[in-house]
Write a protein that holds these residues in place. Structure first.
Motif, PDB file in Angstrom:
ATOM      1  N   LEU A 167     -16.937  19.408 -13.788  1.00 57.29           N
ATOM      2  CA  LEU A 167     -16.900  18.614 -12.562  1.00 57.29           C
ATOM      3  C   LEU A 167     -15.513  18.698 -11.929  1.00 57.29           C
ATOM      4  CD1 LEU A 167     -18.099  16.633 -10.524  1.00 57.29           C
ATOM      5  CD2 LEU A 167     -17.437  14.776 -12.075  1.00 57.29           C
ATOM      6  N   LEU A 168     -14.481  18.546 -12.727  1.00 61.39           N
ATOM      7  CA  LEU A 168     -13.112  18.603 -12.224  1.00 61.39           C
ATOM      8  C   LEU A 168     -12.840  19.947 -11.546  1.00 61.39           C
ATOM      9  CD1 LEU A 168     -10.260  17.527 -11.882  1.00 61.39           C
ATOM     10  CD2 LEU A 168      -9.773  18.286 -14.209  1.00 61.39           C
ATOM     11  N   GLY A 169     -13.278  21.033 -12.169  1.00 61.59           N
ATOM     12  CA  GLY A 169     -13.078  22.364 -11.580  1.00 61.59           C
ATOM     13  C   GLY A 169     -13.735  22.487 -10.218  1.00 61.59           C
ATOM     14  N   HIS A 170     -14.976  22.030 -10.117  1.00 56.09           N
ATOM     15  CA  HIS A 170     -15.691  22.099  -8.831  1.00 56.09           C
ATOM     16  C   HIS A 170     -15.062  21.158  -7.810  1.00 56.09           C
ATOM     17  CE1 HIS A 170     -18.846  24.867  -9.922  1.00 56.09           C
ATOM     18  NE2 HIS A 170     -19.052  24.193 -11.040  1.00 56.09           N
ATOM     19  N   LEU A 171     -14.619  20.006  -8.264  1.00 53.02           N
ATOM     20  CA  LEU A 171     -13.990  19.036  -7.374  1.00 53.02           C
ATOM     21  C   LEU A 171     -12.675  19.591  -6.824  1.00 53.02           C
ATOM     22  CD1 LEU A 171     -14.273  16.241  -6.174  1.00 53.02           C
ATOM     23  CD2 LEU A 171     -13.223  15.312  -8.224  1.00 53.02           C
ATOM     24  N   GLN A 172     -11.869  20.172  -7.696  1.00 55.16           N
ATOM     25  CA  GLN A 172     -10.609  20.769  -7.232  1.00 55.16           C
ATOM     26  C   GLN A 172     -10.877  21.893  -6.234  1.00 55.16           C
ATOM     27  OE1 GLN A 172      -8.892  21.682 -11.085  1.00 55.16           O
ATOM     28  NE2 GLN A 172      -7.487  19.946 -10.938  1.00 55.16           N
ATOM     29  N   SER A 173     -11.877  22.700  -6.511  1.00 64.05           N
ATOM     30  CA  SER A 173     -12.242  23.776  -5.591  1.00 64.05           C
ATOM     31  C   SER A 173     -12.692  23.217  -4.247  1.00 64.05           C
ATOM     32  CB  SER A 173     -13.353  24.624  -6.218  1.00 64.05           C
ATOM     33  OG  SER A 173     -13.787  25.599  -5.318  1.00 64.05           O
ATOM     34  N   ALA A 174     -13.498  22.162  -4.286  1.00 64.69           N
ATOM     35  CA  ALA A 174     -13.986  21.536  -3.057  1.00 64.69           C
ATOM     36  C   ALA A 174     -12.831  20.957  -2.250  1.00 64.69           C
ATOM     37  CB  ALA A 174     -14.995  20.437  -3.393  1.00 64.69           C
ATOM     38  N   LEU A 175     -11.904  20.316  -2.923  1.00 62.90           N
ATOM     39  CA  LEU A 175     -10.782  19.697  -2.218  1.00 62.90           C
ATOM     40  C   LEU A 175      -9.798  20.741  -1.698  1.00 62.90           C
ATOM     41  CD1 LEU A 175     -10.221  16.562  -4.449  1.00 62.90           C
ATOM     42  CD2 LEU A 175     -11.357  16.681  -2.212  1.00 62.90           C
ATOM     43  N   ARG A 176      -9.714  21.889  -2.344  1.00 67.67           N
ATOM     44  CA  ARG A 176      -8.875  22.985  -1.830  1.00 67.67           C
ATOM     45  C   ARG A 176      -9.473  23.556  -0.556  1.00 67.67           C
ATOM     46  NH1 ARG A 176      -8.006  24.544  -7.268  1.00 67.67           N
ATOM     47  NH2 ARG A 176      -9.778  25.947  -7.156  1.00 67.67           N
ATOM     48  N   ARG A 177     -10.803  23.517  -0.467  1.00 73.25           N
ATOM     49  CA  ARG A 177     -11.493  24.008   0.738  1.00 73.25           C
ATOM     50  C   ARG A 177     -11.111  23.207   1.964  1.00 73.25           C
ATOM     51  NH1 ARG A 177     -17.855  24.116   0.696  1.00 73.25           N
ATOM     52  NH2 ARG A 177     -17.372  23.019   2.586  1.00 73.25           N
ATOM     53  N   VAL A 178     -10.765  21.945   1.748  1.00 74.25           N
ATOM     54  CA  VAL A 178     -10.362  21.072   2.836  1.00 74.25           C
ATOM     55  C   VAL A 178      -8.882  21.345   3.079  1.00 74.25           C
ATOM     56  CG1 VAL A 178     -10.196  18.692   3.620  1.00 74.25           C
ATOM     57  CG2 VAL A 178     -12.059  19.368   2.113  1.00 74.25           C
ATOM     58  N   ASP A 179      -8.550  21.870   4.228  1.00 78.68           N
ATOM     59  CA  ASP A 179      -7.195  22.317   4.525  1.00 78.68           C
ATOM     60  C   ASP A 179      -6.247  21.144   4.742  1.00 78.68           C
ATOM     61  OD1 ASP A 179      -5.783  24.427   7.172  1.00 78.68           O
ATOM     62  OD2 ASP A 179      -4.899  23.572   5.368  1.00 78.68           O
ATOM     63  N   PRO A 180      -5.343  20.874   3.780  1.00 75.35           N
ATOM     64  CA  PRO A 180      -4.448  19.734   3.909  1.00 75.35           C
ATOM     65  C   PRO A 180      -3.337  19.949   4.927  1.00 75.35           C
ATOM     66  CG  PRO A 180      -3.930  20.928   1.920  1.00 75.35           C
ATOM     67  CD  PRO A 180      -5.148  21.589   2.522  1.00 75.35           C
ATOM     68  N   SER A 181      -3.121  21.174   5.373  1.00 78.71           N
ATOM     69  CA  SER A 181      -2.020  21.425   6.304  1.00 78.71           C
ATOM     70  C   SER A 181      -2.437  21.276   7.755  1.00 78.71           C
ATOM     71  CB  SER A 181      -1.457  22.833   6.065  1.00 78.71           C
ATOM     72  OG  SER A 181      -2.442  23.799   6.370  1.00 78.71           O
ATOM     73  N   SER A 182      -3.722  21.091   8.010  1.00 76.67           N
ATOM     74  CA  SER A 182      -4.200  20.993   9.386  1.00 76.67           C
ATOM     75  C   SER A 182      -5.153  19.827   9.520  1.00 76.67           C
ATOM     76  CB  SER A 182      -4.906  22.294   9.777  1.00 76.67           C
ATOM     77  OG  SER A 182      -5.537  22.139  11.022  1.00 76.67           O
ATOM     78  N   ASP A 183      -4.680  18.757  10.145  1.00 74.15           N
ATOM     79  CA  ASP A 183      -5.516  17.565  10.280  1.00 74.15           C
ATOM     80  C   ASP A 183      -6.844  17.861  10.962  1.00 74.15           C
ATOM     81  OD1 ASP A 183      -3.753  15.937   8.982  1.00 74.15           O
ATOM     82  OD2 ASP A 183      -2.703  15.326  10.816  1.00 74.15           O
ATOM     83  N   GLY A 184      -6.894  18.849  11.832  1.00 71.78           N
ATOM     84  CA  GLY A 184      -8.130  19.178  12.522  1.00 71.78           C
ATOM     85  C   GLY A 184      -9.172  19.784  11.613  1.00 71.78           C
ATOM     86  N   ASN A 185      -8.755  20.323  10.477  1.00 65.81           N
ATOM     87  CA  ASN A 185      -9.714  20.961   9.564  1.00 65.81           C
ATOM     88  C   ASN A 185      -9.911  20.160   8.295  1.00 65.81           C
ATOM     89  OD1 ASN A 185     -10.013  23.094  11.311  1.00 65.81           O
ATOM     90  ND2 ASN A 185      -8.380  24.282  10.376  1.00 65.81           N
ATOM     91  N   ARG A 186      -9.472  18.933   8.274  1.00 63.93           N
ATOM     92  CA  ARG A 186      -9.588  18.092   7.087  1.00 63.93           C
ATOM     93  C   ARG A 186     -10.879  17.339   7.067  1.00 63.93           C
ATOM     94  NH1 ARG A 186      -5.419  14.793   4.298  1.00 63.93           N
ATOM     95  NH2 ARG A 186      -7.071  15.275   2.948  1.00 63.93           N
TER      96      ARG A 186
END
Length: 138
Positions: free
Chosen positions: A112-131
């Motif tokens: 679960l942690l592995g998939h969760l980390q992957s999912a959260l990496r997909r969400v671009d933290p450097s661009s508020d428009g893509n979060r």
């Protein structure tokens, strides 16, 4: 300054909700829990959550119904299915519907942690428009 990720947990089983919530808290992740899909959708706003963990079988709308509803309104929020349903057809439906992962209960916390980390990496933290599960022009 980017906000800390918020994970939504939707499961009708209180013990499962609490166990998942406790796991996320140990990992310093914020979460909100909901006992059914309708309760989640009543509070859902685009950008409000960074990932969704949901069960398949619940009273009212199923986790697959919830996944379909989110995709139909254009949400790209990563969805991780955690379920006791081991039918290949259900898994196929979830994955074709856009689920990030389909994990069998009792869930392996490392998986679960592995998939969760992957999912959260997909969400671009450097661009508020893509979060936070909002569509990007990308």
């Amino acid at each position: 300054m980017s906000k800390a990720p918020i994970v939504a947990i939707v499961d009708d089983d209180e013990a499962v909700r609490e166990a998942l919530s406790d796991l996320l808290l140990v990992l310093d992740l914020s979460c909100r829990t909901f006992d059914r899909a309708e309760a989640f959708m009543a509070e859902y706003v685009p950008g409000g959550f960074d990932c969704l963990i949901t069960d398949v079988s619940m009273p009212g709308h199923s986790g697959l119904d919830l996944l379909h509803r989110l995709r139909s309104i254009g949400s790209l929020i990563p969805v991780i299915i955690v379920t006791a349903d081991t039918k290949p057809a259900t898994r196929l439906r979830a994955m074709k519907g856009g689920a990030q992962a389909y994990l069998k209960k009792p869930v392996n916390s490392e998986a679960l942690l592995g998939h969760l980390q992957s999912a959260l990496r997909r969400v671009d933290p450097s661009s508020d428009g893509n979060r936070r599960g909002t569509p990007s022009d990308g």
